[in-house]
Scaffold this active site. Structure first.
Site, PDB file in Angstrom:
ATOM      1  N   CYS A 136     -10.915   3.233  -0.353  1.00 50.83           N
ATOM      2  CA  CYS A 136      -9.509   3.514  -0.059  1.00 50.83           C
ATOM      3  C   CYS A 136      -9.226   2.762   1.227  1.00 50.83           C
ATOM      4  O   CYS A 136     -10.003   2.855   2.187  1.00 50.83           O
ATOM      5  CB  CYS A 136      -9.282   5.011   0.139  1.00 50.83           C
ATOM      6  SG  CYS A 136      -7.644   5.393   0.800  1.00 50.83           S
TER       7      CYS A 136
ATOM      8  N   HIS B 243      -7.273   3.237   3.520  1.00 50.75           N
ATOM      9  CA  HIS B 243      -7.057   4.059   4.723  1.00 50.75           C
ATOM     10  C   HIS B 243      -8.379   4.370   5.438  1.00 50.75           C
ATOM     11  O   HIS B 243      -8.393   4.650   6.626  1.00 50.75           O
ATOM     12  CB  HIS B 243      -6.417   5.401   4.350  1.00 50.75           C
ATOM     13  CG  HIS B 243      -4.943   5.338   4.083  1.00 50.75           C
ATOM     14  ND1 HIS B 243      -4.413   4.770   2.955  1.00 50.75           N
ATOM     15  CD2 HIS B 243      -3.886   5.812   4.795  1.00 50.75           C
ATOM     16  CE1 HIS B 243      -3.095   4.897   2.977  1.00 50.75           C
ATOM     17  NE2 HIS B 243      -2.746   5.522   4.095  1.00 50.75           N
TER      18      HIS B 243
ATOM     19  N   ASP C 229       0.872  -1.182   0.000  1.00 51.04           N
ATOM     20  CA  ASP C 229       0.000   0.000   0.000  1.00 51.04           C
ATOM     21  C   ASP C 229       0.905   1.226   0.000  1.00 51.04           C
ATOM     22  O   ASP C 229       2.095   1.133   0.269  1.00 51.04           O
ATOM     23  CB  ASP C 229      -0.902   0.010   1.250  1.00 51.04           C
ATOM     24  CG  ASP C 229      -1.805   1.241   1.305  1.00 51.04           C
ATOM     25  OD1 ASP C 229      -2.472   1.523   0.290  1.00 51.04           O
ATOM     26  OD2 ASP C 229      -1.831   1.941   2.334  1.00 51.04           O
ATOM     27  N   SER C 230       0.301   2.385  -0.245  1.00 52.20           N
ATOM     28  CA  SER C 230       1.077   3.622  -0.232  1.00 52.20           C
ATOM     29  C   SER C 230       1.486   4.019   1.187  1.00 52.20           C
ATOM     30  O   SER C 230       2.324   4.898   1.358  1.00 52.20           O
ATOM     31  CB  SER C 230       0.239   4.750  -0.829  1.00 52.20           C
ATOM     32  OG  SER C 230      -0.910   4.937  -0.030  1.00 52.20           O
TER      33      SER C 230
ATOM     34  N   CYS D 170      -4.320  -1.540  -1.933  1.00 54.09           N
ATOM     35  CA  CYS D 170      -4.424  -0.103  -2.193  1.00 54.09           C
ATOM     36  C   CYS D 170      -5.329   0.049  -3.418  1.00 54.09           C
ATOM     37  O   CYS D 170      -5.049  -0.536  -4.474  1.00 54.09           O
ATOM     38  CB  CYS D 170      -3.026   0.440  -2.485  1.00 54.09           C
ATOM     39  SG  CYS D 170      -3.006   2.156  -3.037  1.00 54.09           S
TER      40      CYS D 170
ATOM     41  N   GLU E  54      -2.589   9.078   7.976  1.00 54.71           N
ATOM     42  CA  GLU E  54      -1.132   8.890   8.032  1.00 54.71           C
ATOM     43  C   GLU E  54      -0.510   9.673   9.193  1.00 54.71           C
ATOM     44  O   GLU E  54       0.525   9.296   9.719  1.00 54.71           O
ATOM     45  CB  GLU E  54      -0.480   9.325   6.711  1.00 54.71           C
ATOM     46  CG  GLU E  54      -0.702   8.340   5.571  1.00 54.71           C
ATOM     47  CD  GLU E  54       0.066   7.018   5.696  1.00 54.71           C
ATOM     48  OE1 GLU E  54       1.129   6.994   6.334  1.00 54.71           O
ATOM     49  OE2 GLU E  54      -0.435   6.002   5.170  1.00 54.71           O
TER      50      GLU E  54
HETATM   51  N1  DGL Z   1      -4.680   3.367   0.641  1.00 60.74           N
HETATM   52  C1  DGL Z   1      -4.750   3.800  -0.675  1.00 60.74           C
HETATM   53  C2  DGL Z   1      -5.975   3.399  -1.427  1.00 60.74           C
HETATM   54  O1  DGL Z   1      -6.596   2.431  -1.071  1.00 60.74           O
HETATM   55  C3  DGL Z   1      -4.055   4.998  -1.191  1.00 60.74           C
HETATM   56  C4  DGL Z   1      -4.083   6.257  -0.437  1.00 60.74           C
HETATM   57  C5  DGL Z   1      -3.161   7.276  -1.059  1.00 60.74           C
HETATM   58  O2  DGL Z   1      -1.961   7.049  -1.024  1.00 60.74           O
HETATM   59  O3  DGL Z   1      -3.630   8.284  -1.582  1.00 60.74           O
HETATM   60  O4  DGL Z   1      -6.337   4.007  -2.385  1.00 60.74           O
END
Ligand code: DGL
Length: 284
Positions: free
Chosen positions: A196, A198, A22-23, A85, A164
């Site tokens: 997402c 997150h 993931d990012s 992600c 984050e």
């Molecule tokens: N967690 C990520 C997603 O599911 C990416 C969030 C990001 O880096 O912008 O899209």
């Protein structure tokens, strides 16, 4: 079946780990589900926190970064890759699975399936990063499976930085979530996809704004069910974890911040986080 997930299959050992990328910390929401559903499996996680967020970045750059993460985990001999992600799944999943010799799973189709299972009124909303919403990946997947579904999408670029920075319990977070989601409150949705990885960390705030009549879909659970099915299908599930088989966590950013969020979210006894650098390895 095989070509839906990868180019071919190398001889895989049941004891190798499943890789998650993931990012940043978002994919930990998928890992949490994997720890619950697949307690026999060893997991290796890589979050590219130093270059997070991916959401506002051009698609080609997200593809390149996703390859860099993938190549790092391939060196660890993973037996399966989960692109945990949505932003990376939207732009890189097809290309990556066409080139790897291990099964590759993304989070968008599982999220779509879970939403269609949950909706009663066929009114589904999708929230995600700018990249995911721009790709239209969820709307396309929803429409292809259920053409009569009403869908509406909203990019929420301020959500990932809140997560984050470990501020998802703050009053600022509450205000941002409430202001951002206001346009969705009049859409009469009964289901909202947290598009997402997150966003499940903001779940209580999102639920509060949307109301209890809206079912929130976190693709993690459905994604891990797919992983579980594939472990059985390819006969690569692990036997119970041995003491020497430890989960591994890597970040390109601050190990301290990553650990604070991972400790809080995963409730594992001990988590060691290792800082690594990406960017030097190029995929050819
Ligand atoms: N967690 C990520 C997603 O599911 C990416 C969030 C990001 O880096 O912008 O899209």
């Amino acid at each position: 079946m095989l070509e839906k997930y990868c180019k071919g299959l190398i001889d895989l050992s049941n004891h190798e780990a499943i890789g998650f990328i993931d990012s940043g910390v978002g994919g930990l929401t998928v890992v949490k589900e994997a720890l619950r559903q697949l307690p026999n499996e060893r997991l290796i996680y890589l979050g590219d926190t130093a270059r997070c967020p991916y959401g506002p970045r051009p698609a080609e750059q997200v593809v390149q970064f996703t390859w860099e993460m993938t190549n790092f985990l391939l060196k660890k001999n993973i037996k399966m890759l989960v692109i945990a992600c949505n932003t990376a799944t939207a732009v890189a999943l097809e290309e990556i699975k066409e080139q790897l010799n291990i099964p590759v799973v993304g989070v968008i189709l599982p999220g779509t399936r879970a939403a269609l299972k949950a909706t009663k009124k066929n009114r589904i909303g999708v929230i995600g990063t700018a990249g995911t919403i721009k790709s239209n990946a969820y709307e396309k997947a929803l429409k292809s499976k259920a053409p009569n579904t009403f869908t509406t999408s909203l990019a929420c670029p301020k959500f990932v930085p809140i997560v984050e920075s470990n501020e998802f319990y703050s009053s600022v977070a509450k205000k941002i979530v409430s202001e951002t989601l206001a346009p969705l409150q009049i859409k009469e949705l009964d289901t909202l996809i947290l598009g997402c990885t997150h966003y499940p960390l903001l779940r209580p705030l999102i639920q509060n704004v949307m109301g209890n009549q809206v079912k929130l879909i976190d693709s993690g659970a459905e994604t891990v069910s797919e992983v579980s099915m594939l472990l059985d299908y390819f006969d690569i599930a692990n036997t119970p974890l041995h003491d020497n088989e430890q989960h591994e966590f890597f970040t390109t950013g601050s190990a301290k911040m990553f650990k604070a969020i991972a400790d809080d979210w995963l409730n594992l006894e001990t988590i060691e986080i290792e800082h690594i650098r990406l960017g030097e390895v190029k995929h050819d």
